[in-house]
Design a protein around this motif. Structure first.
Motif, PDB file in Angstrom:
ATOM      1  N   GLY A  26      -9.454  34.610  24.227  1.00 56.91           N
ATOM      2  CA  GLY A  26      -9.675  36.063  24.113  1.00 56.91           C
ATOM      3  C   GLY A  26      -8.507  36.833  24.711  1.00 56.91           C
ATOM      4  O   GLY A  26      -8.039  37.826  24.148  1.00 56.91           O
ATOM      5  N   THR A  71      -5.961  39.440  22.865  1.00 60.68           N
ATOM      6  CA  THR A  71      -5.764  40.786  23.398  1.00 60.68           C
ATOM      7  C   THR A  71      -4.287  41.063  23.654  1.00 60.68           C
ATOM      8  O   THR A  71      -3.756  42.127  23.306  1.00 60.68           O
ATOM      9  CB  THR A  71      -6.540  40.954  24.727  1.00 60.68           C
ATOM     10  N   ASP A 104      -2.496  41.630  20.445  1.00 62.87           N
ATOM     11  CA  ASP A 104      -2.854  42.919  19.865  1.00 62.87           C
ATOM     12  C   ASP A 104      -2.191  44.078  20.601  1.00 62.87           C
ATOM     13  O   ASP A 104      -1.706  45.017  19.986  1.00 62.87           O
ATOM     14  CB  ASP A 104      -4.370  43.079  19.887  1.00 62.87           C
ATOM     15  N   GLN A 105      -2.197  44.012  21.917  1.00 64.28           N
ATOM     16  CA  GLN A 105      -1.698  45.129  22.701  1.00 64.28           C
ATOM     17  C   GLN A 105      -0.181  45.183  22.754  1.00 64.28           C
ATOM     18  O   GLN A 105       0.404  46.258  22.815  1.00 64.28           O
ATOM     19  CB  GLN A 105      -2.259  45.058  24.140  1.00 64.28           C
ATOM     20  N   PRO A 117     -13.014  37.947  19.263  1.00 62.54           N
ATOM     21  CA  PRO A 117     -11.987  38.816  19.849  1.00 62.54           C
ATOM     22  C   PRO A 117     -11.217  39.589  18.780  1.00 62.54           C
ATOM     23  O   PRO A 117     -10.825  40.729  19.008  1.00 62.54           O
ATOM     24  CB  PRO A 117     -11.045  37.837  20.571  1.00 62.54           C
ATOM     25  N   VAL A 169     -11.187  43.498  19.510  1.00 63.68           N
ATOM     26  CA  VAL A 169     -10.004  43.904  20.261  1.00 63.68           C
ATOM     27  C   VAL A 169      -9.586  45.356  20.006  1.00 63.68           C
ATOM     28  O   VAL A 169      -9.079  46.038  20.902  1.00 63.68           O
ATOM     29  CB  VAL A 169      -8.835  42.917  20.011  1.00 63.68           C
ATOM     30  N   TYR A 204     -12.187  47.490  22.134  1.00 67.29           N
ATOM     31  CA  TYR A 204     -12.423  47.081  23.523  1.00 67.29           C
ATOM     32  C   TYR A 204     -11.135  46.937  24.323  1.00 67.29           C
ATOM     33  O   TYR A 204     -11.173  46.916  25.548  1.00 67.29           O
ATOM     34  CB  TYR A 204     -13.159  45.738  23.558  1.00 67.29           C
ATOM     35  N   ALA A 205     -10.019  46.747  23.665  1.00 71.31           N
ATOM     36  CA  ALA A 205      -8.742  46.506  24.335  1.00 71.31           C
ATOM     37  C   ALA A 205      -8.881  45.402  25.379  1.00 71.31           C
ATOM     38  O   ALA A 205      -9.409  44.332  25.062  1.00 71.31           O
ATOM     39  CB  ALA A 205      -8.214  47.805  24.961  1.00 71.31           C
ATOM     40  N   TYR A 206      -8.500  45.637  26.613  1.00 71.95           N
ATOM     41  CA  TYR A 206      -8.510  44.574  27.617  1.00 71.95           C
ATOM     42  C   TYR A 206      -9.896  44.061  27.932  1.00 71.95           C
ATOM     43  O   TYR A 206     -10.065  42.947  28.412  1.00 71.95           O
ATOM     44  CB  TYR A 206      -7.810  45.040  28.895  1.00 71.95           C
ATOM     45  N   THR A 257     -11.931  43.106  25.923  1.00 69.63           N
ATOM     46  CA  THR A 257     -12.229  42.016  24.991  1.00 69.63           C
ATOM     47  C   THR A 257     -12.435  40.707  25.742  1.00 69.63           C
ATOM     48  O   THR A 257     -13.315  39.916  25.417  1.00 69.63           O
ATOM     49  CB  THR A 257     -11.072  41.858  23.983  1.00 69.63           C
ATOM     50  N   VAL A 258     -11.610  40.477  26.755  1.00 70.25           N
ATOM     51  CA  VAL A 258     -11.709  39.221  27.512  1.00 70.25           C
ATOM     52  C   VAL A 258     -13.090  39.101  28.150  1.00 70.25           C
ATOM     53  O   VAL A 258     -13.759  38.069  28.036  1.00 70.25           O
ATOM     54  CB  VAL A 258     -10.601  39.152  28.585  1.00 70.25           C
ATOM     55  N   THR A 277     -15.740  38.506  25.443  1.00 69.17           N
ATOM     56  CA  THR A 277     -15.671  37.152  24.908  1.00 69.17           C
ATOM     57  C   THR A 277     -16.277  36.157  25.888  1.00 69.17           C
ATOM     58  O   THR A 277     -17.001  35.230  25.507  1.00 69.17           O
ATOM     59  CB  THR A 277     -14.205  36.765  24.622  1.00 69.17           C
TER      60      THR A 277
END
Lengths: 308, 308, 308, 308, 308
Positions: C36, C40, C43-44, C228, C232, C235-237, C239-240, C243
């Motif tokens: 996850g 993230t 993605d970021q 994720p 993602v 939820y951005a961070y 997500t971890v 998950t």
């Protein structure tokens, strides 16, 4: 018990008044509806109620509540069905007992035939009374030797009748009417009578634990109290309709569960113990070729009839 | 066990304090509510808490948790009901045993009648003690030959009483009071006593696997810790109300499950083993026409009463 | 099996390391969490992942998956509980057998008393070995006539011990120690031993069908891989965190199910076969008044203890 | 049946091809995926498909469908497990029968020992054939007196073998090898054989009612047909992925249910009747100390193996 | 009952007309669809219907309804399966009875062999009639002594046949054809006949409680009536499709439940009592080597066939 035709959809809906619990339910639903109307009135005409609780969270609680209610329904139905199975077994074992005594006793042995026909009938009738409002001694038949009077003094009439039956069996063994091998089988039938009694007492005396019952009732109460406050902002006047629907669903499942989990009463969803015990009585006298003193045939006419 | 009237909705709600577990539950709910209040206070007046976890995902976890809790409830109730069934069978088999001995033993055979009335009563009383805090020897009746003293030294009193009963049966067979055929039936009753003992021990000694118990407890803990953080942004001060509701629902199901899955203790939802064993005692002496030494009738008055 | 106190919430949480499966679970959850985190991070900081799959559809799949997992849990627990019930019945029938032989055999008949005490103990010990890693002949007691050596060559030791018991019963019948009536009862006890053996073998050798097991494992794997990617964007961070929570819930239910569905191993949630068979051994010798060769009492101290 | 290691997650995923039903499933999933791709292609490149059906309503249908599928799974698994239990009981009762005959027959009575060893083995082998593609007479052993030839003409081979066994028991009673008491026990074992046969025939011949099966299949078909039309607007190309996932979940549960609800075939999730009947065969000859004509030991190597 | 191939997906869908209940269902679904069309027409062309009830609340009610329907399905299927099991047991016990009489009666005892073959066949045929539209005396075979005429006057034909069987057994005991030990076993078979009768009567005469049936039917009716009103604003013309889908799902589960919960009728999902009783008849005559008067073999050709 209400006898009905499950496949007749409209018929079922038209006979809602046959069921006492459905009528009580509709009354309670109206009460909750009135509360919903009050909340709506206040919101629309007095103070604006604005609870920021959204549907998702409220749904989630509703799902947990629904799952608990279905669990509760399941439990209640299991008790209903177990009670029914016990009385089904009473029918079976009474017949087994009678068929066997009929084969063993001489056709001319009027006395013993009558004794067993009456004592077996009495057992079912006494158990019915024992599980309902108490044994009505006048419903029992005299099995000889002033037994009926003695039964009137017993604290546990079914046990007493079982003891009378066992003593008669022992006497017949001493008279060499019954062999040891016969007794091995007959005693399993006899044993079934006390097992059935015990199982019915268990269902009657042990409700689902109080904490569960309380927990679910409080959960429903809180849920229904909160509901109009949550819905009123978006639903406006339809809050009343929504509250009524929700009350119907939640209260309905709970109340029907409460009613059928104790299946030996005289409520309209309870088991027709009276009818079953009269069936046993007729069967016993027929099989043992003993004349039936008073014919009590329940007459059933049409559908949607109550039998008790 | 609490005796109550399931159909009396308001009555049930008014007696919440009768149940110990409900009171503990309300206390824990308040604790979670306090945590919710703290989170809300921090969010509103200090640091803004802004978790981008939306309702859908959180609901999904909640549904899985709800399903697990209902599974858990189901399991716990099955154990409760199995325990009840075992004690119901103890009542049945005690009665069957006594009714049969009553028919076989001569009315004048005081000694054997008393032996069986007392030994059968002792079995139920000893099993109660065995499943609770230990057998209290003074509660047992003397069955003759200083048996009570010997029982005090036994590590497993119910087994010992069963062995005494079996030895007496064997003696009666040698004295030709019992035939081989009688014994075939009586031994099935006797066997039931040890089967019931074993089943109750199994329920008592085997909780649901630790991993499950831990898994669910951690799941609920994490869920309730996260909840106010997720809700506080949209719910503001109503976060406290929502947290309390959720805690009530989740903790409640778990705690009631924990309590009823071990049904032989002295908690208020546990089975009334004491009452049942006294019923057996009275029954045994009545059926075998043996005088009852000390009458211990539990007096029940009104509804919402605890019996142990 | 881990012995624990279900009502002690914090205690349960503190002892998570007692359970091997919980530790493995936490490790796997971290692995999924790392995946996850990777998604993230990509993605970021690298490519923007933008899956247009919304929560509703994803939730729906999650609900079906949750229902399947609860079904799976239910099945696994049923197997666990059935295994426990079989061993409970082994305790019951061993006691029944011993109590009956104790009543029939003369107090002075040391030889037969010892034979039955030892053979019945051996059966439980051999069944334990048979269901785990194989029978350890040195754990068995010598029942006379070099039987132990013969057992070492048998392919199915519990069957062999059952055959030895049956042959001894037949011999006692020829010696007129046992009557035909006695044998009718004893043989039902004897029969139970082989029935229990067969039921335990059935649980051990028949896992849930491979297709189900595979289907659920693939479903969970796909779900956690996709999760994720779906979350993602919003939820951005976090997500971890999401998950990790989902992995905990889904993997946890599956893994605990996998572990308890085979309850005869040496895992920490498995049944304490060793302890139960030692209990049977002590019981047999006590009831038959035969001296116990080697006292092996499992010492239990404190809560949260493993017994095997 | 496939033998596998439930705890080995990756191993399970790697062996998907071992299961025939999983392979068929993947093929059907691809078909639905192709349909999804077609719908997406039409929407994106030809006519814009714009169904105003939102997720909530569609989810609700999905939840009802999920609940029905889990009910279906439950039912199918119950049938699978009941079939397994019946064959487990066949193992138990064969052993019980053999152990008892072994104790009663003289060690020197080669003829009867061989008869029972062979007839009991034949029963299991014949039942296997009876439940699968028909009894293969060459698999049966000759029990004496040209019985095998007579069996070849019987319409119901297991019944015929049961009748042969019963006739032999009656003969042994007339020869005073068996007493009345012996027969009481042996006949309960014998009865079990026909009960098991009947139960297996019941499972084989009574599928779940056609209406249910049809209802669920049509529900799934409609749902999967509609799905891409509903999703395509928001999901665009990801519609294919979503359709594939949904098809995997819905078709998978249905197909696995269809397969395991009839557990006596030769599919890879079916019960290993051949293996079990060979085990019974070896057991019978060992216990009755009769030489085994042809040793047919199934060799198992490694995990993820099919046995039939 | 409809015989079909569960794994043939398209075949199942093509044969929907084989099932009466499916055809009725489709008709009712069209009716609800027409109502949906009416509502849509009014909304689009006359008065704008604008109910502010959103999907979340409506979904929640739908989930509770779905859970209740699955509970209902479960209950109905349990009754269906219990009915099937009872008739499976009738097959088993008839075979057990016949196999035992075959072993005991001399091969030359034509009279008794014929009596048992015919009386046992008659029992199954009479029970079929008793559970359906009444016993057809011409279907029964003459067992000697003008019994058939006497049966025509009996109110409960299966009980009467059971009594005839018991009396014949008693006669054979007096003629020393049967020993006490034989009777102990045979009587357990005989007992099974009346137990099966009682269980089938129980299933037939005790529908699920009226309150439940009514409650669910009213719930579905309200839900379907409200549905188009709620959906029409967003769905417009697709309201008709959505209503049809929902009606299919909700009505379908309810109606199939209604049909299979009474499994002894002549509906196409009901049990093939006629076929089973003919199987018993052929089996009885084969096992007892008595010639079969009229061969009535049901010919099955192809799949998707109805048998009654």
């Amino acid at each position: 018990m209400i006898i009905y035709n499950a496949k007749d959809w409209l018929g079922a809906l038209r006979h809602f008044h046959t069921s006492y619990v459905i009528r009580i339910l509709l009354r309670r639903v109206l009460l909750v509806g009135a509360y919903g109307a009050l909340v709506t009135f206040i919101d629309q005409h007095r103070v604006n109620i604005d609870l920021p609780i959204d549907g998702t969270f409220f749904s989630l609680l509703g799902i947990l509540l629904s799952l608990l209610l279905v669990f509760r329904t399941n439990t209640a139905y299991d008790r209903f069905w177990e009670g029914r199975r016990q009385w089904g077994m009473l029918v079976n074992y009474s017949r087994n007992f009678a068929v066997m005594m009929d084969a063993i006793l001489l056709d001319s042995d009027r006395e013993n035939r009558q004794f067993f026909a009456r004592a077996l009938s009495n057992f079912a009738v006494a158990l019915k009374g024992h599980l309902r409002t108490g044994v009505n001694i006048t419903e029992l038949e005299e099995t000889g030797g002033n037994d009926r009077k003695a039964l009137a003094q017993s604290k546990h009439v079914p046990s007493r009748i079982a003891a009378l039956l066992m003593r008669r069996l022992q006497k017949l063994k001493q008279q060499r009417v019954l062999t040891d091998g016969d007794l091995i089988t007959i005693r399993t039938y006899h044993q079934a009578f006390l097992d059935i009694t015990g199982s019915c007492e268990r269902i009657k005396n042990t409700p689902i634990p109080f904490s569960y019952s309380f927990f679910i009732k409080l959960f429903i109460t809180l849920y229904l109290l909160l509901m109009p406050l949550v819905l009123v902002e978006t639903y406006a006047y339809f809050t009343v309709l929504a509250t009524i629907l929700a009350a119907y669903a939640l209260l309905g499942v709970e109340m029907i569960g409460d009613e059928i989990e104790e299946p030996f009463g005289l409520d309209c969803n309870d088991l027709p113990l009276n009818q079953i015990s009269q069936t046993i009585r007729r069967n016993m006298h027929e099989i043992l070729m003993s004349e039936l003193p008073v014919a009590q045939q329940t007459q059933l006419e049409g559908e949607y009839q109550k039998v008790n």
